[in-house]
Design a protein around this motif. Sequence first.
Motif, PDB file in Angstrom:
ATOM      1  N   PRO A 248     -55.703   6.905  55.671  1.00 15.21           N
ATOM      2  CA  PRO A 248     -54.877   6.255  54.303  1.00 15.21           C
ATOM      3  C   PRO A 248     -53.654   5.902  54.608  1.00 15.21           C
ATOM      4  CG  PRO A 248     -55.462   8.443  53.924  1.00 15.21           C
ATOM      5  CD  PRO A 248     -56.238   8.176  55.403  1.00 15.21           C
ATOM      6  N   LEU A 249     -52.799   6.691  55.608  1.00 14.98           N
ATOM      7  CA  LEU A 249     -51.519   6.131  55.693  1.00 14.98           C
ATOM      8  C   LEU A 249     -51.295   5.159  56.611  1.00 14.98           C
ATOM      9  CD1 LEU A 249     -48.525   7.513  55.892  1.00 14.98           C
ATOM     10  CD2 LEU A 249     -49.068   8.384  58.034  1.00 14.98           C
ATOM     11  N   GLY A 250     -52.233   4.840  57.550  1.00 18.63           N
ATOM     12  CA  GLY A 250     -52.172   3.539  58.227  1.00 18.63           C
ATOM     13  C   GLY A 250     -52.454   2.242  57.385  1.00 18.63           C
ATOM     14  N   LEU A 251     -53.477   2.519  56.383  1.00 16.65           N
ATOM     15  CA  LEU A 251     -53.786   1.483  55.482  1.00 16.65           C
ATOM     16  C   LEU A 251     -52.569   1.026  54.521  1.00 16.65           C
ATOM     17  CD1 LEU A 251     -57.563   2.355  54.389  1.00 16.65           C
ATOM     18  CD2 LEU A 251     -56.478   0.469  55.687  1.00 16.65           C
ATOM     19  N   LEU A 252     -52.011   1.976  54.231  1.00 17.77           N
ATOM     20  CA  LEU A 252     -50.739   1.878  53.359  1.00 17.77           C
ATOM     21  C   LEU A 252     -49.587   1.276  53.991  1.00 17.77           C
ATOM     22  CD1 LEU A 252     -50.010   4.933  51.173  1.00 17.77           C
ATOM     23  CD2 LEU A 252     -50.598   2.820  50.332  1.00 17.77           C
ATOM     24  N   LEU A 253     -49.395   1.493  55.201  1.00 14.77           N
ATOM     25  CA  LEU A 253     -48.298   0.950  56.110  1.00 14.77           C
ATOM     26  C   LEU A 253     -48.688  -0.475  56.411  1.00 14.77           C
ATOM     27  CD1 LEU A 253     -47.780   3.840  58.889  1.00 14.77           C
ATOM     28  CD2 LEU A 253     -46.010   2.624  57.438  1.00 14.77           C
ATOM     29  N   ALA A 254     -49.986  -0.814  56.750  1.00 13.81           N
ATOM     30  CA  ALA A 254     -50.349  -2.044  57.162  1.00 13.81           C
ATOM     31  C   ALA A 254     -50.247  -3.033  55.895  1.00 13.81           C
ATOM     32  CB  ALA A 254     -51.780  -1.972  57.780  1.00 13.81           C
TER      33      ALA A 254
ATOM     34  N   ASN B 226     -50.586   4.451  63.582  1.00 16.27           N
ATOM     35  CA  ASN B 226     -50.091   3.273  64.322  1.00 16.27           C
ATOM     36  C   ASN B 226     -51.253   2.213  64.982  1.00 16.27           C
ATOM     37  OD1 ASN B 226     -47.512   3.107  63.943  1.00 16.27           O
ATOM     38  ND2 ASN B 226     -47.052   4.527  65.575  1.00 16.27           N
ATOM     39  N   GLY B 227     -52.368   3.111  65.495  1.00 14.24           N
ATOM     40  CA  GLY B 227     -53.494   2.137  66.072  1.00 14.24           C
ATOM     41  C   GLY B 227     -53.987   1.412  64.989  1.00 14.24           C
ATOM     42  N   LEU B 228     -54.132   2.095  64.006  1.00 11.37           N
ATOM     43  CA  LEU B 228     -54.931   1.297  62.667  1.00 11.37           C
ATOM     44  C   LEU B 228     -54.122   0.259  62.263  1.00 11.37           C
ATOM     45  CD1 LEU B 228     -57.000   1.024  60.574  1.00 11.37           C
ATOM     46  CD2 LEU B 228     -56.223   2.916  59.330  1.00 11.37           C
ATOM     47  N   VAL B 229     -52.452   0.295  62.051  1.00  4.53           N
ATOM     48  CA  VAL B 229     -51.975  -0.619  61.785  1.00  4.53           C
ATOM     49  C   VAL B 229     -51.780  -1.832  62.736  1.00  4.53           C
ATOM     50  CG1 VAL B 229     -49.077  -1.353  61.342  1.00  4.53           C
ATOM     51  CG2 VAL B 229     -50.123   1.088  60.622  1.00  4.53           C
ATOM     52  N   SER B 230     -51.794  -1.605  64.058  1.00  2.00           N
ATOM     53  CA  SER B 230     -51.721  -2.608  65.078  1.00  2.00           C
ATOM     54  C   SER B 230     -53.120  -3.312  65.329  1.00  2.00           C
ATOM     55  CB  SER B 230     -51.333  -2.135  66.332  1.00  2.00           C
ATOM     56  OG  SER B 230     -52.382  -1.409  67.222  1.00  2.00           O
TER      57      SER B 230
END
Lengths: 295, 260
Positions: A113-119, A172-176
């Motif tokens: 969820p953190l990655g989804l929010l960041l992205a 970070n992997g999810l964001v990229s």
Amino acid sequence: MPREVLDPDKSTVDTASVEAGLDALDAPPTGSRSRRNLFRAVVSPIIAMVITVVIWQVLWSAAIWPEYQLPAPLTVGEQIWKITQTGQVWEFLWVSVHRAVIGFLVSVAVATPLGLLLAKVPLVRAAIGPLISGLQSLPSVAWVPAAVLWFGLTDGAIYTVVLLGAVPSIANGLVSGIDQIPPILPRVGKVLGAGRLDSARYILLPAALPGYLSGLKQGWAFSWRSLMAAELIATSPQLGFGLGQYLHNAMSLSDMSMVMAGILLIFLVGVGIELLVFRPMESAVLRARGLSGAL
Amino acid sequence: MTMTATLEATETAVRLTGVRKTFGHGNRAVTALDGIDLRVAPGEFVCLLGASGCGKTTVLNLIAGLDEPSSGKIELTTSRPAVMFQEAALMPWLTAARNVELPLRLAGVRKADRETRTQELLDLVRLGGVGDKRPHELSGGMRQRVALARALASALDGNRGEAASLLLMDEPFSALDAITRDVLQGELLRVWQTTRTAVVFVTHDVREAVRLGQRVVLLSSKPGRVVQEWSVTGLTGADELDAVAEINARLREVISSHAA
């Protein structure tokens, strides 16, 4: 003489067969992976390992360094055989691996969820994006003293270190993964009739999967490393006896063969899980998309 | 508020009235389209022709609902036109059949119906046998045909399950090699005759426009305006070549007016 105008519809060869011919000629070949690839994937690392052991053996025979700095390969092997015979090795492995797996799974649950929010939320990315990237380059061993002061010598301290190591790399992997989605795909999704939720479920998440998987792989590596750092430093009877503690004991006993046995076991677990779990998952995903860079 | 309305009348597939589109604000604003009027009849094949920067892609995006006009009115008979881009843009993780099925899934069509429809559409583009292949296993021309089948599938929903009533195509063949392009142009005409859908086809290739279209609409560049229209229905041989020459000359005139 009248010039003949070629009309493809009137020519003897009909469009359907021209098209079928083109399809056959232009479609990329779908050759199966050859035996040579298999040989390269399996046999070559084994040869490299054998060569390493041979060099080690030669260096040991040359007696350049004293025995307590460089033991013989056989002595290290005996050390591992000994703890395997007594069954202790399963206890070490169980304590460490189950902690790493639990820590990793909790990290995935937090980081996704953190990655989804960041992205997807520019404000969140602007605010904590640099912090998350920074955390990724901070060695997680640096958190051990703080974790011990916060939680004492408990499992809580160890999990804190593991989470702080793994969460940033998974996020970070999810964001990229999401950043690298070609912009045409969400547009296509829109003209095909996908709303926001459908677009996330049917287009964004599957499109981001390769990046997410490589984040997971890195996250596992960070969990394992952080765990070993934590176990090595925070040793106490109430924490159980894992590979880190084994290594710590080896150091206290100044027993180099035991130290090397510990390092070898830590290495084998890390590589083993990567090869047995993450590599097949990643290569299945990549191969399905024709990105067969991985084996 | 959207300026897109649904047409009740059946004599028009899509109608643009005084459509303007400006990008940016203040003195950096760029007018891409300046008062476009265009009417496409049901089943009609119209080619929008123009050099780079004439806003032909913008026209298509506006009709497709990917963008909103700054002013003017766009009326459609279908709630969801089929759209095809220059790239096939297939989902790389789905097989060809799954790609075609995706819009049906999004529209909540039942599984059995989805499978029948998908097979029909793949057969229509002569790819019935490769439904289980992934996009990377197909050639560029095959991918573009899968994209056509998928676009047609997406239009079923907006058209109460009937075949597409409006197909929007943005230079769909320009990235293909010459032979494949030639074959696919023939294929598109066949699909058009089979489905009787109206087509708005954007291209910068005069020959392609004359071969495919019933009507060729030339747009000027920066800002885009309709310069001239030609009816090119059923032209063959020398007549076709004459039309190509005439339109080419006019296009060159429009382009050279931009020389500084």
